[in-house]
Design a protein around this motif. Structure first.
Motif, short mmCIF file in Angstrom:
data_model
loop_
_atom_site.label_atom_id
_atom_site.label_comp_id
_atom_site.label_asym_id
_atom_site.label_seq_id
_atom_site.Cartn_x
_atom_site.Cartn_y
_atom_site.Cartn_z
N GLY A 80 0.70 -1.21 -0.04
CA GLY A 80 -0.07 -0.07 -0.07
C GLY A 80 0.95 1.22 0.08
N LEU A 81 1.58 1.53 -1.26
CA LEU A 81 2.54 2.68 -1.20
C LEU A 81 1.97 3.78 -0.99
N ASP A 82 0.65 4.29 -1.35
CA ASP A 82 0.11 5.49 -1.22
C ASP A 82 -1.38 4.93 -0.89
N SER A 83 -2.17 6.25 -0.81
CA SER A 83 -3.53 6.13 -0.46
C SER A 83 -4.37 5.56 -1.41
N TYR A 84 -4.05 5.83 -2.76
CA TYR A 84 -4.73 5.46 -3.82
C TYR A 84 -4.30 3.85 -4.03
N ASP A 85 -3.09 3.42 -4.14
CA ASP A 85 -2.79 1.90 -3.96
C ASP A 85 -3.45 1.26 -2.82
N THR A 86 -3.36 1.65 -1.72
CA THR A 86 -4.07 1.03 -0.63
C THR A 86 -5.38 0.69 -0.84
N CYS A 87 -6.33 1.75 -1.48
CA CYS A 87 -7.75 1.54 -1.80
C CYS A 87 -7.99 0.53 -2.85
N VAL A 88 -7.05 0.69 -4.08
CA VAL A 88 -7.19 -0.10 -5.11
C VAL A 88 -6.75 -1.62 -4.62
N ARG A 89 -5.98 -1.90 -4.01
CA ARG A 89 -5.72 -3.14 -3.65
C ARG A 89 -6.56 -3.78 -2.43
N ALA A 90 -7.10 -3.22 -1.71
CA ALA A 90 -8.27 -3.54 -0.92
C ALA A 90 -9.31 -4.05 -1.42
N TYR A 91 -9.68 -3.53 -2.60
CA TYR A 91 -10.71 -3.77 -3.49
C TYR A 91 -10.35 -4.98 -4.33
N GLN A 92 -9.30 -4.91 -5.12
CA GLN A 92 -8.74 -5.70 -6.25
C GLN A 92 -8.14 -6.92 -5.58
N VAL A 93 -7.23 -6.81 -4.66
CA VAL A 93 -6.61 -8.10 -4.26
C VAL A 93 -7.29 -8.66 -3.09
N TYR A 94 -7.67 -7.86 -2.03
CA TYR A 94 -8.30 -8.30 -0.73
C TYR A 94 -10.02 -8.66 -0.72
N GLY A 95 -10.63 -8.24 -1.66
CA GLY A 95 -11.85 -8.43 -1.82
C GLY A 95 -12.75 -7.33 -0.95
N VAL A 96 -12.33 -6.45 -0.45
CA VAL A 96 -12.76 -5.53 0.41
C VAL A 96 -14.03 -4.61 -0.11
N ARG A 97 -15.23 -4.77 0.43
CA ARG A 97 -16.35 -4.15 -0.28
C ARG A 97 -16.76 -2.86 0.54
N ARG A 98 -16.93 -3.09 1.76
CA ARG A 98 -17.37 -2.36 2.79
C ARG A 98 -16.10 -2.19 3.99
N ALA A 99 -15.79 -0.90 4.18
CA ALA A 99 -14.66 -0.67 5.18
C ALA A 99 -14.87 0.61 6.14
N LEU A 100 -14.24 0.64 7.15
CA LEU A 100 -14.13 1.85 7.84
C LEU A 100 -12.72 2.37 7.55
N LEU A 101 -12.28 3.48 7.17
CA LEU A 101 -10.89 3.85 7.05
C LEU A 101 -10.29 4.70 8.02
N VAL A 102 -9.16 4.31 8.71
CA VAL A 102 -8.62 5.04 9.96
C VAL A 102 -7.55 5.89 9.62
N SER A 103 -7.53 7.14 9.62
CA SER A 103 -6.58 7.92 9.33
C SER A 103 -6.70 9.33 10.18
N GLN A 104 -5.87 10.40 10.08
CA GLN A 104 -6.27 11.61 10.63
C GLN A 104 -7.27 12.31 9.83
N GLU A 105 -7.91 13.35 10.57
CA GLU A 105 -9.11 13.92 9.89
C GLU A 105 -8.82 14.77 8.79
N PHE A 106 -7.66 15.34 8.55
CA PHE A 106 -7.25 16.03 7.45
C PHE A 106 -7.14 15.13 6.18
#
Length: 218
Positions: free
Chosen positions: A121-147
């Motif tokens: 997950g080298l950046d935010s975009y890659d994290t999201c794409v890989r969560a969907y494509q590789v790990y099959g995530v369809r519903r999630a809570l994302l945890v990071s700072q508010e900004f």
């Protein structure tokens, strides 16, 4: 001549505002209603995704990352999620982010069977794409700072994840650090919009991985 110069400068300013302001409007509008500042207010989801960040020289999470992990652990203990996917750079300049994140969560009572690490997950975009494509995530809570949440939620929703964001704490962060990262969201938002428009493939391509599904049923 002076009027032409002023007009040209004004045009450059307008283009700059559109180029950088447009993506910020997009991230905030897409994520509106999907960001939560407190764990008790968060909805339920099968999995929490924690975005990685740099480590301290001793290999432990810096306050930014520790705050995210503390909130993820709280989400798990409160029953809002059943598994946690940590995503970051497994070969980062400061060390293996996902290994440090996994150790931190395990030390705070999250069972190892409920933890999945994505070291690509080298950046935010890659994290999201890989969560969907590789790990099959369809519903999630994302945890990071508010900004960071508007960009993270917008990106994950763009790739097909029904995502809500929960703000991570940063109790020991300096105000200068917080403001620097808020300012960083301006160019980062522009890059996120470009990646989304291009539907850029992740830097690292991997075959489907059932680790999240196994964590949910373990």
């Amino acid at each position: 001549m002076r009027r032409r110069i002023i007009g040209a400068l004004a045009g450059v300013v307008v283009l700059g505002v559109l180029a950088f302001g447009g993506p910020l409007v997009w991230t905030w509008s897409v994520s509106s209603g999907h960001r939560f500042s407190r764990v008790p207010d968060a909805p339920d989801a099968p999995v929490a995704i924690v975005f990685g960040a740099q480590l301290q020289p001793d290999g432990k999470p810096k306050p930014f990352l520790a705050g995210r992990l503390d909130v993820a652990a709280a989400l798990y203990r409160a029953g809002h999620v059943k598994a946690i996917l940590v995503s970051g750079d497994g070969s980062g300049t400061s060390g293996n982010e996902t290994a440090a994140m996994t150790r931190y969560l395990a030390a705070r009572g999250v069972p190892a069977a409920k933890l999945v690490a994505d070291p690509a997950g080298l950046d935010s975009y890659d994290t999201c794409v890989r969560a969907y494509q590789v790990y099959g995530v369809r519903r999630a809570l994302l945890v990071s700072q508010e900004f960071h949440l508007p960009r993270a939620v917008a990106l994950c929703r763009h790739v097909g994840i029904e995502a809500d964001g929960v703000a991570g704490r940063c109790d020991d962060c300096r105000q200068m650090t917080l403001w620097r990262n808020r300012f960083r969201e301006i160019p980062a938002g522009f890059k996120a919009a470009v990646d989304a428009v291009r539907d850029r493939p992740p830097v690292v391509s991997s075959p489907p991985d059932s680790s999240v599904s196994k964590a949910l049923t373990s």
